[in-house]
Scaffold this active site. Structure first.
Site, mmCIF file in Angstrom:
data_model
loop_
_atom_site.group_PDB
_atom_site.id
_atom_site.type_symbol
_atom_site.label_atom_id
_atom_site.label_comp_id
_atom_site.label_asym_id
_atom_site.label_seq_id
_atom_site.Cartn_x
_atom_site.Cartn_y
_atom_site.Cartn_z
ATOM 1 C CG ASP A 153 -1.841 1.244 1.156
ATOM 2 O OD1 ASP A 153 -2.659 1.318 0.226
ATOM 3 O OD2 ASP A 153 -1.693 2.132 2.006
ATOM 4 C CG ASP A 305 -5.507 5.525 2.958
ATOM 5 O OD1 ASP A 305 -4.465 5.144 3.529
ATOM 6 O OD2 ASP A 305 -5.532 5.896 1.772
#
Lengths: 424, 311
Positions: A153, A305
């Site tokens: 990520d 996030d």
């Protein structure tokens, strides 16, 4: 406080795993959910949950805790404090730390630092060594050390063969691959490509940059029969691709974030670097499609996030500002707005924010079953507050929601029977 | 213009924040100041004792000189900071640079920067008036104002004119400011160029995107061409300049599709023989050097107006 028993009284207990949605009391003893009734322990603490929802502890499956390496932005203790303040009892932290969590030593270090934290920390290991996209990291060893998934990520996996092999290999260890879906040659911009980017003269990132890679992941998962989880979905087209893949039986799951279902690229107006993230805030039709995907089951999870950055990275020219916003403390109130707006119901909210993330990551969490570890969030859906900068628990203050009046928040967060956050 | 009108803009950052009345007022002021440049002694005392800093983070000859001449003709004290000599190369942040300049008490900072929005950021850290002299691919408001002045001077008005803008609309701050300015003044803006040069959402900003060069130029009152670049940051926009010239370059034949008295404009610097053929650039219809002359007058007006709108 640890050893004390808790009796949470008169709350609305919502526990989708056990198909429970009823008024009642919940007893916590020795850190676990206990049978109510009988004689209460002498040291029991009573919590009045009238008007509140009592739900399995919330889990954010996508956060950045910045430790090791960038502790000036956030560390495991400050990040888990922010998590507890937002109602979370568990967070999955992405491996793009410095160094990258691509080996057992880093995984163990994170877990050791997390022992004193106010939320459970579930490390995500890197797919590739140093997340450089060339060769597989030692996923099996990291699994033994405690990772719950793998992801590079922050960066897309450019090499399709590597992604295929990662899906195959990780599945042997019961781990899902979390994809940051982005076609790099198309995503050289700094915000969504559209009328706002044209007006502001900022380089745009087309929605196709995301959907192309989402489709690649679906094609690989479909071909190999392995699992993939799509992180931070921001576009209507990605949502459609995931919906149709699920209908075909592809083993794909997906998350979206509160900012994609709350804001659009208009938030960038004025060159607001707290509205800069990757993927970028999209257009209104994307926001509506994301909300539909939350409502019809296309999305399995709401994640934040959570990406802390200091003013060094954010009080700069828009082009130079780093991507990302914090989200742990605003996720629940923004998601509660979905319930008020009729997009999802209360049960689905708990699935999206607790049960499903636990299931995707294979965690023993997300339920209020008898004997389960007592990770509990008590939510007052009517509790209003202003999210002002001085209230922010995270070390970094990079939120586009600063100054917003929000409705509904966690009034108690309980991890293993210990109260990690409370508001009277 | 409404009675009781007052110009009140501390900063000139973009055309979008100016009203049609503001633009009229700026152009009227510029017209009245223009004759100063034709005097034998080209100086009035209007800005005496005022400190004007040209803060240029991107190379510029014309715009910087134009602002400097404008300031000096009004007796302002001008100082030039360019990227090569600035602290930017030493790793100083824009905020620190701004605070340091502010500490020396300037009255106006004229800023050019390669990043869109940088002048907006500057306004948060300085008390001085800020004039945007071009920020990234966002806006170049003084250029649009001098273009509006030039067209108004030749056509007598701006409303209902057909303005064709040809070339790289996507990466041109001049185009962005002009689309905003001309449509605000009631003109119709038609644009054309290869699709790689047409940004998303342009029609929502008031411009009509034409599918052929002929459609854009036909019966136009103004034909404005833009400087083009073949590629930007690894983004392949055009096969070659040769092909651009062939397909999109304004030749005298193509210019003849416009009205006989159409104005030919270019913000400069021109790629002669690429977007604009030399005979067109030098024709009697060309007002390219009038644009440059008016640039000084418009910038004199802006310098005067931002200081006179002080509270």
């Amino acid at each position: 406080m640890n050893t004390k028993s808790l009796l949470i009284r008169n709350g609305r207990i919502i526990d989708p795993a056990n198909r429970v949605d009823q008024q009642g009391d919940l007893l916590v003893q020795d850190g676990c959910i206990a049978e109510p009734g009988g004689t209460l322990p002498a040291d029991v603490r009573e919590i009045d949950a009238a008007g509140c929802w009592v739900v399995p502890g919330l889990i954010d499956m996508h956060v950045h805790l910045r430790e090791p390496g960038e502790e000036y932005k956030e560390d495991i203790l400050s990040g888990t404090r922010a998590a507890a303040a937002g109602g979370f009892t568990g967070v999955a932290c992405m491996p793009n730390t410095k160094p990258v969590n691509d080996c057992r030593a880093v995984t163990l270090m994170i877990l050791q630092l997390a022992v004193k934290g106010d939320a459970r920390v579930y490390p995500v290991g890197a797919i590739s060594k140093n997340s450089d996209g060339t060769s597989l990291a030692e996923i099996g060893e990291m699994r033994q050390a405690g990772i719950v998934a793998v992801s590079d990520d922050g960066l897309p996996v450019r090499d399709s063969q590597l992604m295929r092999r990662a899906m195959e290999y990780s599945d042997d260890f019961g781990l899902v691959v979390i994809s940051h879906s982005e076609e790099p040659s198309l995503s050289q911009g700094v915000m969504n490509e559209g009328v706002v980017s044209t007006r502001l003269g900022l380089r745009g990132i087309p929605t196709a940059a995301e959907s192309i890679m989402v489709y690649r992941e679906i094609a690989l998962a479909e071909y190999t029969g392995k699992r993939v989880h799509i992180a931070h979905v921001s576009t209507a087209m990605s949502t459609d691709l995931i919906r149709s893949a699920k209908a075909r039986g592809v083993r794909v799951t997906a998350e979206t974030t509160p900012h994609y279902f709350t804001l659009t690229d208009e938030a960038v107006e004025g060159y607001n670097t707290n509205a800069k993230m990757n993927p970028p805030l999209r257009a209104e039709e994307d926001r509506q499609a994301i909300r539909l995907g939350l409502s019809d089951g296309t999305f399995d999870a709401i994640a934040t996030d959570h990406a802390p950055h200091s003013i060094l990275e954010k009080e700069v020219e828009f082009d130079l500002a780093m991507n990302g916003i914090i989200g742990l403390e605003t996720s629940l109130p923004l998601s509660l707005a979905l319930v008020r707006d009729g997009v999802i119901d209360e049960k689905r909210l708990v699935e999206l924010m607790s049960l499903n993330p636990a299931t995707i990551l294979g965690l023993k969490a997300g339920t209020l079953s008898l004997g389960a570890v007592a990770d509990i969030t008590v939510i007052n859906p009517d509790r209003a507050f202003c999210y002002s900068e001085d209230q922010v628990v995270s070390k970094s203050k990079n939120s586009p929601f600063l100054g917003w009046n929000l409705l509904g928040r966690a009034v108690y967060t309980i991890m293993g029977g210990r109260i990690t956050h409370e508001i009277r | 213009m409404a009675t009781g009108y007052q110009f009140f803009h501390r900063h000139i950052l973009d055309i979008g924040h100016l009203s049609a009345d503001d633009i009229d007022h700026i152009l009227n002021t510029a017209e009245s100041l223009k004759e100063i440049s034709d005097r034998s002694i080209k100086k009035v005392p209007t800005l005496r004792g005022k400190t004007i800093v040209n803060l240029f983070f991107e190379p510029s000859t014309r715009t910087r000189l134009s602002f400097e001449i404008a300031a000096k003709r009004m007796s302002g004290d001008t100082f030039n900071i360019s990227a090569s000599t600035s602290s930017a190369t030493k790793g100083e942040t824009l905020i620190d640079t701004a605070r340091n300049i502010q500490a020396m008490r300037p009255d106006i900072i004229i800023m050019r920067h390669s990043f869109s929005g940088a002048p907006y950021m500057l306004t948060k850290y300085v008390d001085a008036a800020v004039i945007n002299a071009g920020d990234g691919t966002h806006e170049h408001p003084s250029q649009a104002l001098l273009d509006l002045m030039t067209v108004r001077e030749h056509k007598g008005l701006l409303a209902n004119l057909k303005v064709a803008i040809i070339g790289d609309i996507a990466h041109s701050r001049v185009a962005h400011s002009n689309i905003s300015g001309f449509t605000k003044m009631g003109a119709q803006v038609f644009v054309h160029g290869p699709s790689t040069f047409i940004p998303v959402g342009l029609s929502q900003l008031g411009a009509t995107v034409c599918s052929s060069l002929r459609e854009a130029v036909q019966d136009a009152d103004v034909v404005m061409t833009l400087r083009i670049q073949k590629e930007r940051q690894n983004d392949p926009l055009l096969p070659s300049f040769r092909e651009y010239a062939e397909q999109y370059g304004i030749t005298s034949e193509r210019a003849s599709w416009a009205k006989p008295d159409a104005l030919i404009m270019h913000p400069g610097p021109i790629n002669r023989g690429i977007e604009l053929m030399p005979d067109v650039a030098d024709s009697s219809q060309s007002v390219i050097l009038d644009q440059v002359t008016n640039g000084v007058a418009v910038r004199m007006a802006l310098l005067y107006l931002v200081l006179s709108s002080e509270v």
